[in-house]
Design a protein around this motif. Sequence first.
Motif, PDB file in Angstrom:
ATOM      1  N   TYR A   1       0.930  -1.252   0.050  1.00  0.00           N
ATOM      2  CA  TYR A   1       0.119   0.033   0.082  1.00  0.00           C
ATOM      3  C   TYR A   1       0.905   1.377  -0.010  1.00  0.00           C
ATOM      4  N   ASP A   2       1.853   1.106   0.839  1.00  0.00           N
ATOM      5  CA  ASP A   2       2.826   2.589   0.722  1.00  0.00           C
ATOM      6  C   ASP A   2       3.474   2.532  -0.682  1.00  0.00           C
ATOM      7  N   ASP A   3       3.683   1.666  -1.183  1.00  0.00           N
ATOM      8  CA  ASP A   3       4.512   1.677  -2.506  1.00  0.00           C
ATOM      9  C   ASP A   3       3.258   2.475  -3.305  1.00  0.00           C
ATOM     10  N   GLY A   4       2.194   2.100  -3.264  1.00  0.00           N
ATOM     11  CA  GLY A   4       1.087   2.477  -4.177  1.00  0.00           C
ATOM     12  C   GLY A   4       0.697   3.928  -4.008  1.00  0.00           C
ATOM     13  N   ALA A   5       0.783   4.405  -2.703  1.00  0.00           N
ATOM     14  CA  ALA A   5       0.790   5.741  -2.429  1.00  0.00           C
ATOM     15  C   ALA A   5       1.758   6.647  -2.912  1.00  0.00           C
ATOM     16  N   ASN A   6       2.972   6.079  -2.733  1.00  0.00           N
ATOM     17  CA  ASN A   6       4.115   6.856  -3.388  1.00  0.00           C
ATOM     18  C   ASN A   6       3.936   6.964  -5.061  1.00  0.00           C
ATOM     19  N   TRP A   7       3.720   5.937  -5.668  1.00  0.00           N
ATOM     20  CA  TRP A   7       3.402   5.759  -6.798  1.00  0.00           C
ATOM     21  C   TRP A   7       2.466   6.877  -7.534  1.00  0.00           C
ATOM     22  N   LEU A   8       1.314   6.651  -6.782  1.00  0.00           N
ATOM     23  CA  LEU A   8       0.101   7.590  -7.206  1.00  0.00           C
ATOM     24  C   LEU A   8       0.643   9.337  -7.009  1.00  0.00           C
ATOM     25  N   ALA A   9       1.615   9.444  -5.985  1.00  0.00           N
ATOM     26  CA  ALA A   9       1.880  10.750  -5.831  1.00  0.00           C
ATOM     27  C   ALA A   9       2.883  11.223  -6.813  1.00  0.00           C
ATOM     28  N   SER A  10       3.667  10.415  -7.619  1.00  0.00           N
ATOM     29  CA  SER A  10       4.956  10.889  -8.413  1.00  0.00           C
ATOM     30  C   SER A  10       4.343  11.517  -9.455  1.00  0.00           C
ATOM     31  N   PRO A  11       5.257  12.649  -9.787  1.00  0.00           N
ATOM     32  CA  PRO A  11       5.003  13.480 -10.915  1.00  0.00           C
ATOM     33  C   PRO A  11       4.124  12.977 -12.007  1.00  0.00           C
ATOM     34  N   GLU A  12       4.538  12.039 -12.600  1.00  0.00           N
ATOM     35  CA  GLU A  12       4.053  11.590 -13.912  1.00  0.00           C
ATOM     36  C   GLU A  12       2.679  11.042 -13.755  1.00  0.00           C
ATOM     37  N   ILE A  13       2.264  10.804 -12.577  1.00  0.00           N
ATOM     38  CA  ILE A  13       1.031  10.143 -12.207  1.00  0.00           C
ATOM     39  C   ILE A  13       0.055  11.247 -11.533  1.00  0.00           C
ATOM     40  N   ALA A  14       0.631  12.059 -10.757  1.00  0.00           N
ATOM     41  CA  ALA A  14      -0.103  13.017  -9.796  1.00  0.00           C
ATOM     42  C   ALA A  14      -1.213  13.742 -10.623  1.00  0.00           C
ATOM     43  N   ALA A  15      -1.123  14.271 -11.719  1.00  0.00           N
ATOM     44  CA  ALA A  15      -2.092  15.079 -12.466  1.00  0.00           C
ATOM     45  C   ALA A  15      -3.529  14.082 -12.890  1.00  0.00           C
ATOM     46  N   TYR A  16      -3.394  12.792 -12.880  1.00  0.00           N
ATOM     47  CA  TYR A  16      -4.586  12.132 -13.204  1.00  0.00           C
ATOM     48  C   TYR A  16      -5.633  11.834 -12.005  1.00  0.00           C
TER      49      TYR A  16
ATOM     50  N   LEU B   1      -5.646   6.167   4.748  1.00  0.00           N
ATOM     51  CA  LEU B   1      -6.496   6.907   4.067  1.00  0.00           C
ATOM     52  C   LEU B   1      -5.782   8.294   3.691  1.00  0.00           C
ATOM     53  N   SER B   2      -5.092   8.854   4.600  1.00  0.00           N
ATOM     54  CA  SER B   2      -4.272  10.169   4.157  1.00  0.00           C
ATOM     55  C   SER B   2      -3.233   9.927   3.381  1.00  0.00           C
ATOM     56  N   SER B   3      -2.617   8.731   3.113  1.00  0.00           N
ATOM     57  CA  SER B   3      -1.641   8.627   2.439  1.00  0.00           C
ATOM     58  C   SER B   3      -1.964   8.302   0.946  1.00  0.00           C
ATOM     59  N   PHE B   4      -3.345   8.260   0.743  1.00  0.00           N
ATOM     60  CA  PHE B   4      -3.664   8.267  -0.429  1.00  0.00           C
ATOM     61  C   PHE B   4      -4.515   9.730  -1.112  1.00  0.00           C
ATOM     62  N   THR B   5      -4.933  10.448  -0.065  1.00  0.00           N
ATOM     63  CA  THR B   5      -5.478  11.834  -0.281  1.00  0.00           C
ATOM     64  C   THR B   5      -4.690  12.882  -0.135  1.00  0.00           C
ATOM     65  N   GLN B   6      -3.393  12.726   0.386  1.00  0.00           N
ATOM     66  CA  GLN B   6      -2.410  13.633   0.299  1.00  0.00           C
ATOM     67  C   GLN B   6      -0.990  12.973   0.007  1.00  0.00           C
ATOM     68  N   ALA B   7      -0.102  13.709  -0.527  1.00  0.00           N
ATOM     69  CA  ALA B   7       1.062  13.051  -1.113  1.00  0.00           C
ATOM     70  C   ALA B   7       1.712  12.735   0.162  1.00  0.00           C
ATOM     71  N   PRO B   8       2.455  11.296   0.142  1.00  0.00           N
ATOM     72  CA  PRO B   8       2.938  10.917   1.436  1.00  0.00           C
ATOM     73  C   PRO B   8       4.110  12.086   2.065  1.00  0.00           C
ATOM     74  N   GLU B   9       4.834  12.557   1.136  1.00  0.00           N
ATOM     75  CA  GLU B   9       6.221  13.168   1.374  1.00  0.00           C
ATOM     76  C   GLU B   9       6.060  14.584   1.655  1.00  0.00           C
ATOM     77  N   THR B  10       4.962  15.392   0.905  1.00  0.00           N
ATOM     78  CA  THR B  10       4.823  16.580   0.787  1.00  0.00           C
ATOM     79  C   THR B  10       3.361  16.997   1.564  1.00  0.00           C
ATOM     80  N   GLY B  11       2.562  16.225   1.773  1.00  0.00           N
ATOM     81  CA  GLY B  11       1.131  16.664   1.950  1.00  0.00           C
ATOM     82  C   GLY B  11       0.259  17.315   0.997  1.00  0.00           C
ATOM     83  N   VAL B  12       0.723  17.288  -0.167  1.00  0.00           N
ATOM     84  CA  VAL B  12       0.149  18.112  -1.084  1.00  0.00           C
ATOM     85  C   VAL B  12      -1.224  17.169  -1.635  1.00  0.00           C
ATOM     86  N   PRO B  13      -2.410  17.984  -1.477  1.00  0.00           N
ATOM     87  CA  PRO B  13      -3.795  17.254  -1.923  1.00  0.00           C
ATOM     88  C   PRO B  13      -3.701  16.483  -3.180  1.00  0.00           C
TER      89      PRO B  13
END
Length: 401
Positions: A178-193, A216-228
């Motif tokens: 799950y942590d890997d998934g949250a980090n991948w979704l927050a990556s620059p190439e994926i974050a816009a989707y 839940l917060s790890s998927f609603t906010q970027a894990p490292e930056t907290g950006v929604p």
Amino acid sequence: MATSVTSTMTRPLDKHILRHSHDLPLPKGPDVLDIRSSQESLLHNLDSKILEGLSQPQGSKSFPSLLLWGEKGQVLYDDVLEAPEYYPYRIEDELLQQRVDDIARTVASTGTDMLIELGAGNMTKTAQFLSAIDNYISYPLVYYALDVDQALLERSIVALKRRVTFRHIEVRALFGTYDDGANWLASPEIAAYRRTLMFLGSSIGNDEQDAAVRFLSSFTQAPETGVPQNVAGFLLAVDGCQDAAKIEAAYDVPGGYSRRWVKQALEYARELLGEGIDRVEVDRIFDDNNWKFEGRWLPERQRYQTYLTTTCSLTATIRGQTITLEEGERLPIISSGKWTRETVDGVSLKAGLSIEKSWKNPEFDYHIYWLQPSLKRVDSGIVIIDELEAEGRDQVHHPNE
């Protein structure tokens, strides 16, 4: 009706950024994408996590629950799912079948680009749900199944594609935690989707409530930056049953299915730790005869807790670490929360989400909740006020509660 409030959290996006995210090209990649982090992924150092859990002081020892979800563990768990006493799987499946059109229409209405199923397993419930969504959309969508078992993902993806052909949906998988998934979704190439998360099986209750908020917060906010993050919504299945007899029968299924599933974790531990000169020590510590299954319903915590309990005193040195276990020492390995709606509401709000809709089985008080961000990004595609009304102001949006 939604209302808007001013905030200093974010400036309104420029008009060219407010274009629909479907204008973006779909993410490319193989059918099964390995997103594990060699430094941070629990899956890469599960052997070390076992030793870490066993080396804690008495009363604090535990087994990592990932020991239950190897290939053999998944097969044994499927036997548990088929038992009539194990109501969560059956009731959720019935609820999905009965309300699939309404749930699919709700997801499709957000214009989401991606649907990510967390802990997808064998995807037995996925085909019907994706087919229903496919009927409600006219734009491309990528479904990602996230799981820690690569072999299972590969088999399940092939089986899903053989069962059904979609007009608008591409089917892919993510191999990782799950942590890997949250980090991948927050990556620059994926974050816009724009993404919708789906977490079935009442698996959110495997964590204590504070941990569930962080999850839940790890998927609603970027894990490292907290950006929604660009979250359209979160489908969350939660078992709210408080009937002790039903719960105990479900988690210690007659015929020993639950016990075999839990105790195979010992075999997996032997496999992970048994190479080299410590083989004899490993085999002794993790011998099936030295452990027994135990489970308890804890109503004050709205939780059923499963343990592996020692049947004798054990001492061994493995990889330089001395492990000492007393007879009767209970080590938690997995738990299942049975959360009331009030509890779900409290956990969701702390994670920046609010319950917008739910579907319920009244006999077992089993729910599928539709959660959406309490504070919405202006590019989320949901409940956005008129752009002219927001001009010159920072903005977030609160749905009525």
